[in-house]
Design an enzyme around this catalytic site. Structure first.
Site, PDB file in Angstrom:
ATOM      1  N   LYS A   1       0.830  -1.216   0.000  1.00  0.00           N
ATOM      2  CA  LYS A   1       0.000   0.000   0.000  1.00  0.00           C
ATOM      3  C   LYS A   1       0.859   1.258   0.000  1.00  0.00           C
ATOM      4  CE  LYS A   1      -2.247  -1.003   3.797  1.00  0.00           C
ATOM      5  NZ  LYS A   1      -1.806  -2.351   4.185  1.00  0.00           N
TER       6      LYS A   1
ATOM      7  N   ARG B   1     -10.301   1.357   8.137  1.00  0.00           N
ATOM      8  CA  ARG B   1      -9.904   0.011   8.545  1.00  0.00           C
ATOM      9  C   ARG B   1     -11.043  -0.779   9.162  1.00  0.00           C
ATOM     10  NH1 ARG B   1      -3.923   0.816   8.696  1.00  0.00           N
ATOM     11  NH2 ARG B   1      -3.002  -1.045   9.369  1.00  0.00           N
TER      12      ARG B   1
ATOM     13  N   ARG C   1      10.785  -6.397   5.991  1.00  0.00           N
ATOM     14  CA  ARG C   1      10.626  -4.943   5.875  1.00  0.00           C
ATOM     15  C   ARG C   1      11.517  -4.212   6.884  1.00  0.00           C
ATOM     16  NH1 ARG C   1       4.637  -2.912   5.386  1.00  0.00           N
ATOM     17  NH2 ARG C   1       4.322  -3.750   7.465  1.00  0.00           N
TER      18      ARG C   1
ATOM     19  N   ARG D   1      10.172  -2.416  12.131  1.00  0.00           N
ATOM     20  CA  ARG D   1       9.048  -1.740  12.777  1.00  0.00           C
ATOM     21  C   ARG D   1       8.677  -2.511  14.026  1.00  0.00           C
ATOM     22  NH1 ARG D   1       4.196  -0.377   8.622  1.00  0.00           N
ATOM     23  NH2 ARG D   1       2.983  -1.176  10.359  1.00  0.00           N
TER      24      ARG D   1
ATOM     25  N   ARG E   1      -2.313  -8.376  13.845  1.00  0.00           N
ATOM     26  CA  ARG E   1      -2.692  -7.461  12.758  1.00  0.00           C
ATOM     27  C   ARG E   1      -3.448  -8.200  11.663  1.00  0.00           C
ATOM     28  NH1 ARG E   1       2.894  -5.523  11.343  1.00  0.00           N
ATOM     29  NH2 ARG E   1       2.011  -4.015   9.907  1.00  0.00           N
TER      30      ARG E   1
HETATM   31  P1  AMP Z   1       0.077   0.646   9.164  1.00  0.00           P
HETATM   32  O1  AMP Z   1       1.354   1.392   9.031  1.00  0.00           O
HETATM   33  O2  AMP Z   1      -0.977   1.110   8.194  1.00  0.00           O
HETATM   34  O3  AMP Z   1       0.265  -0.856   9.132  1.00  0.00           O
HETATM   35  O4  AMP Z   1      -0.517   0.993  10.616  1.00  0.00           O
HETATM   36  C1  AMP Z   1       0.212   0.684  11.778  1.00  0.00           C
HETATM   37  C2  AMP Z   1      -0.710   0.667  12.984  1.00  0.00           C
HETATM   38  O5  AMP Z   1      -1.288   1.963  13.170  1.00  0.00           O
HETATM   39  C3  AMP Z   1      -1.883  -0.287  12.919  1.00  0.00           C
HETATM   40  O6  AMP Z   1      -1.551  -1.626  13.260  1.00  0.00           O
HETATM   41  C4  AMP Z   1      -2.817   0.352  13.937  1.00  0.00           C
HETATM   42  O7  AMP Z   1      -2.399   0.114  15.263  1.00  0.00           O
HETATM   43  C5  AMP Z   1      -2.610   1.839  13.662  1.00  0.00           C
HETATM   44  N1  AMP Z   1      -3.535   2.324  12.606  1.00  0.00           N
HETATM   45  C6  AMP Z   1      -3.205   2.788  11.377  1.00  0.00           C
HETATM   46  N2  AMP Z   1      -4.279   3.171  10.698  1.00  0.00           N
HETATM   47  C7  AMP Z   1      -5.341   2.939  11.516  1.00  0.00           C
HETATM   48  C8  AMP Z   1      -6.749   3.115  11.399  1.00  0.00           C
HETATM   49  N3  AMP Z   1      -7.306   3.599  10.278  1.00  0.00           N
HETATM   50  N4  AMP Z   1      -7.528   2.759  12.444  1.00  0.00           N
HETATM   51  C9  AMP Z   1      -7.001   2.272  13.573  1.00  0.00           C
HETATM   52  N5  AMP Z   1      -5.685   2.058  13.756  1.00  0.00           N
HETATM   53  C10 AMP Z   1      -4.857   2.393  12.746  1.00  0.00           C
END
Ligand code: AMP
Length: 224
Positions: free
Chosen positions: A8, A83, A117, A150, A161
């Site tokens: 993404k 999400r 990653r 990360r 996740r």
């Molecule tokens: P990502 O980098 O998109 O994988 O997001 C990392 C983490 O941020 C996720 O595992 C959630 O804990 C939080 N997060 C990101 N976007 C959202 C969202 N739209 N709603 C809730 N938590 C989010």
């Protein structure tokens, strides 16, 4: 939209860079807040580390604040939002959406990609030791910062996740499918092929990397 590791961030950056779109990555905004020890960072740090979703109020707040900046005259591409169903409803009520790109990747490929990653702790640039390694091992090409895993790219957090994704995020696609917004792209291909497939599906101009590739091939044919 797409499961963890489906590309993404990479794909939206490629789209944004050439099409004058603003790229908004909700996870990046949260990570920035954690790194910079803001109040928001303190509220989300632990939840993120274990791989759970943060509260809808916080996620929607971040999106609202970011989009209130109105620096997106030509539009925006958002990754990591919505999400779940509530976030999708908020999003549909608040903004005009032209399309939803679904990067389709089987879970069997997710683990391999996510555990490879790396993230620059200085500038946040994303690397993947499978096909986009840095020039110098462990060091960011752009800023020389240290590359780290990360905090949520661990086996345990990834399992949470993925569970969150399948339970809450994937069903959101059906809401968008009903509105005929969704293009589905096979995300197992390499990153340029995925980018071209997205552009073909949305009738956007070709990715320039590919045009250069085609021009080189033409030149080769001419000189042969
Ligand atoms: P990502 O980098 O998109 O994988 O997001 C990392 C983490 O941020 C996720 O595992 C959630 O804990 C939080 N997060 C990101 N976007 C959202 C969202 N739209 N709603 C809730 N938590 C989010």
């Amino acid at each position: 939209m797409g499961v963890q590791g489906s590309g993404k961030g990479t794909q939206s950056q490629l789209l944004a860079a050439e099409l004058d779109l603003v790229h908004i990555a909700v996870g990046d905004i949260f990570r920035w807040n954690v790194q910079n020890h803001t109040k928001l960072g303190a509220q989300v740090r632990r939840i993120m580390a274990v791989g759970e979703l943060v509260s809808d109020d916080l996620a929607e707040g971040v999106v609202k604040d970011r989009l209130a900046g109105h620096d997106w005259n030509y539009g925006f591409i958002i990754d990591g939002f919505p999400r779940n169903k509530r976030q999708a409803e908020f999003f549909l009520e608040s903004y005009d959406i032209d399309g939803v790109i679904y990067l389709d990747l089987p879970d069997s490929e997710v683990r391999r990609r996510v555990l490879a990653r790396r993230l620059c702790e200085g500038c946040g640039m994303d690397y993947n030791l499978i096909d986009s390694s840095p020039k110098v091992e462990g060091q960011c090409d752009a800023c020389g910062g240290k590359l780290v895993l990360r905090e949520d790219d661990t086996e345990e957090a990834l399992a949470v996740r993925l569970r969150e994704y399948h339970a809450k995020t994937n069903p959101v696609l059906d809401i968008f499918r009903r509105k005929e917004y969704v293009v589905t792209i096979d995300a197992r291909q390499d990153k340029v092929a995925v980018q071209q497939a997205i552009r073909a599906a949305l009738t956007l101009p070709l990715h320039r990397g590919q045009q250069r590739h085609d021009a080189d091939a033409d030149a080769d044919r001419r000189s042969a």
